[in-house]
Scaffold this active site. Structure first.
Site, PDB file in Angstrom:
ATOM      1  N   ASN A 128       0.858  -1.185   0.000  1.00  0.00           N
ATOM      2  CA  ASN A 128       0.000   0.000   0.000  1.00  0.00           C
ATOM      3  C   ASN A 128       0.893   1.234   0.000  1.00  0.00           C
ATOM      4  OD1 ASN A 128      -2.247  -1.679   0.306  1.00  0.00           O
ATOM      5  ND2 ASN A 128      -2.193  -1.522   2.530  1.00  0.00           N
ATOM      6  N   HIS A 162       7.699   4.431   5.753  1.00  0.00           N
ATOM      7  CA  HIS A 162       8.856   3.593   5.434  1.00  0.00           C
ATOM      8  C   HIS A 162       8.517   2.676   4.253  1.00  0.00           C
ATOM      9  CE1 HIS A 162      12.742   1.935   7.030  1.00  0.00           C
ATOM     10  NE2 HIS A 162      12.418   1.010   6.140  1.00  0.00           N
ATOM     11  N   HIS A 164       7.735  -0.319   2.530  1.00  0.00           N
ATOM     12  CA  HIS A 164       7.448  -1.671   3.001  1.00  0.00           C
ATOM     13  C   HIS A 164       6.166  -2.189   2.381  1.00  0.00           C
ATOM     14  CE1 HIS A 164       4.590   0.503   5.526  1.00  0.00           C
ATOM     15  NE2 HIS A 164       4.030  -0.655   5.875  1.00  0.00           N
ATOM     16  N   GLN A 200       3.418  -6.013   2.772  1.00  0.00           N
ATOM     17  CA  GLN A 200       2.977  -7.029   3.713  1.00  0.00           C
ATOM     18  C   GLN A 200       2.702  -8.349   2.981  1.00  0.00           C
ATOM     19  OE1 GLN A 200       0.223  -5.677   6.940  1.00  0.00           O
ATOM     20  NE2 GLN A 200       0.070  -3.804   5.726  1.00  0.00           N
TER      21      GLN A 200
END
Length: 372
Positions: free
Chosen positions: A185, A196, A198, A200
């Protein structure tokens, strides 16, 4: 690349994927200890998350009330995904530097640590419920404080892809996991609470609704035509050409003919592949190249300095069913229909799941080719 598994202070697993020296050769090893006074991962679950069956839709709904306490827009000097530097804020990553790291989410939607057993809400068989088993992981693409996948160097993007494939294979082999979904996202408009870079990974204890629906449509298509729905769609898009964004040696990026989002792109492999672990090295190299290309185009889609908010997902075959029917593909879409204007999912979309597009797929594809 070198993979190293460690344990965090509360018992969660953290895995380092190194692509730089001195770690990749083994000249140095990841051995920093997480010394934070954290409650155990079991305690955080507060009795365990659960999934409840909705008899009206046939869907499982996760109940994870402990997630209400998760980190929300922390100060820049308290980034929980940053490396832990001497004298600084102790983060989720105990090492003072890292390349790519994956760890169990501290506030998981699904976890193997849930207690309890299958039962019924209020004792009524109308509403089955069971522990929300599975696993929820965070994937840090870089130690940089801000950014996204599209800003990675191709070599680092390849390492992230290797981590995705590794986790897909390992999570898919765990008891009770039925589907592995990798996603990123980006943007506050999407609901991102940590800037940050990243993503999932969700290891579901069931096949989620969209994957189940695609699998059913693929099954009906095969029964009706004998063909593979995903392959036939790709071949039809390539024949038409009007919605093609870019083509690589092993992948094609296109806007689907029935795109529902203001900006939407699908990336499909030219070969029948069920998931990321099944990709060859050449296919992985080409995926990195074409994916970074597409993400760059998306950032140039709307005029102005603001990056495009988006959701990017890797759609893979379920772990145990329909693997001969499903075909790996990536989807990237945005809710931004114009600079400063979001597409809100109001009455018919949210209440009835009946979509209305504010543009056409052909216009989306033309714009993405223009900014290539």
């Amino acid at each position: 690349m070198r993979k190293t598994s460690r344990r965090m202070a509360d018992g969660r697993e953290i895995i380092y994927f190194d692509d730089t020296e001195p770690y990749v050769s083994g000249a140095a090893v990841r051995q920093a200890e997480d010394t934070r006074p954290l409650p155990s991962a079991e305690e955080v679950l507060k009795g365990g998350a659960q999934v409840r069956y909705d008899p009206l839709t046939g869907e499982w709904i996760a109940m994870a009330s402990h997630r209400n306490d998760r980190t929300f827009l922390p100060p820049a000097d308290q980034d929980p995904l940053a490396p832990t530097v001497p004298g600084g804020f102790p983060t989720e990553i105990a090492e003072a530097d890292y390349d790519v790291v994956v760890f169990e989410n501290r506030f998981p939607s699904f976890s193997p640590r849930n207690g309890g057993s299958a039962s019924f809400v209020d004792g009524d068989p109308l509403w089955p419920t069971r522990p929300a088993d599975g696993r929820t992981e965070v994937v840090c693409f870089s130690s940089a404080p801000k950014g996204s996948f599209g800003g990675l160097h191709p070599r680092r993007a390849r390492t992230v892809l290797e981590a995705w494939a590794d986790r897909t294979a390992e999570l898919g082999g765990q008891p009770g996991v039925e589907h592995v979904f990798v996603f990123e996202n980006r943007g506050r408009e999407i609901g991102v609470t940590l800037p940050h870079p990243h993503g999932q990974i969700y290891a579901f204890p069931f096949v989620p609704p969209k994957a189940a629906r695609m699998l059913e449509m693929a099954r009906q298509h095969r029964d009706r035509t004998g063909g593979n729905l995903f392959r036939d769609i790709l071949e039809a898009e390539r024949r038409a050409g009007t919605r093609i964004v870019t083509v690589g040696e092993h992948w094609t990026a296109y806007v689907p003919a029935a795109a529902r989002w203001p900006v939407e792109v699908h990336l499909a492999p030219h070969r029948d592949v069920p998931d990321l672990p099944a990709l060859t090295d050449a296919e992985r190299d080409d995926l990195v190249r074409i994916y970074l290309d597409v993400l760059g185009r998306l950032d140039r889609y709307h005029p102005g300095p603001e990056p495009l908010p988006y959701i990017a997902g890797v759609h893979q075959a379920p772990v145990r069913q329909g693997r001969d029917l499903f075909r790996l593909h990536l989807q990237v879409f945005s809710v931004l229909r114009a600079p400063g204007k979001l597409k809100y999912l109001a009455g018919v979309e949210s209440a009835m799941a009946s979509w209305i597009s504010d543009t056409t797929p052909e216009r989306i594809a033309a714009r993405l080719r223009e900014v290539g």
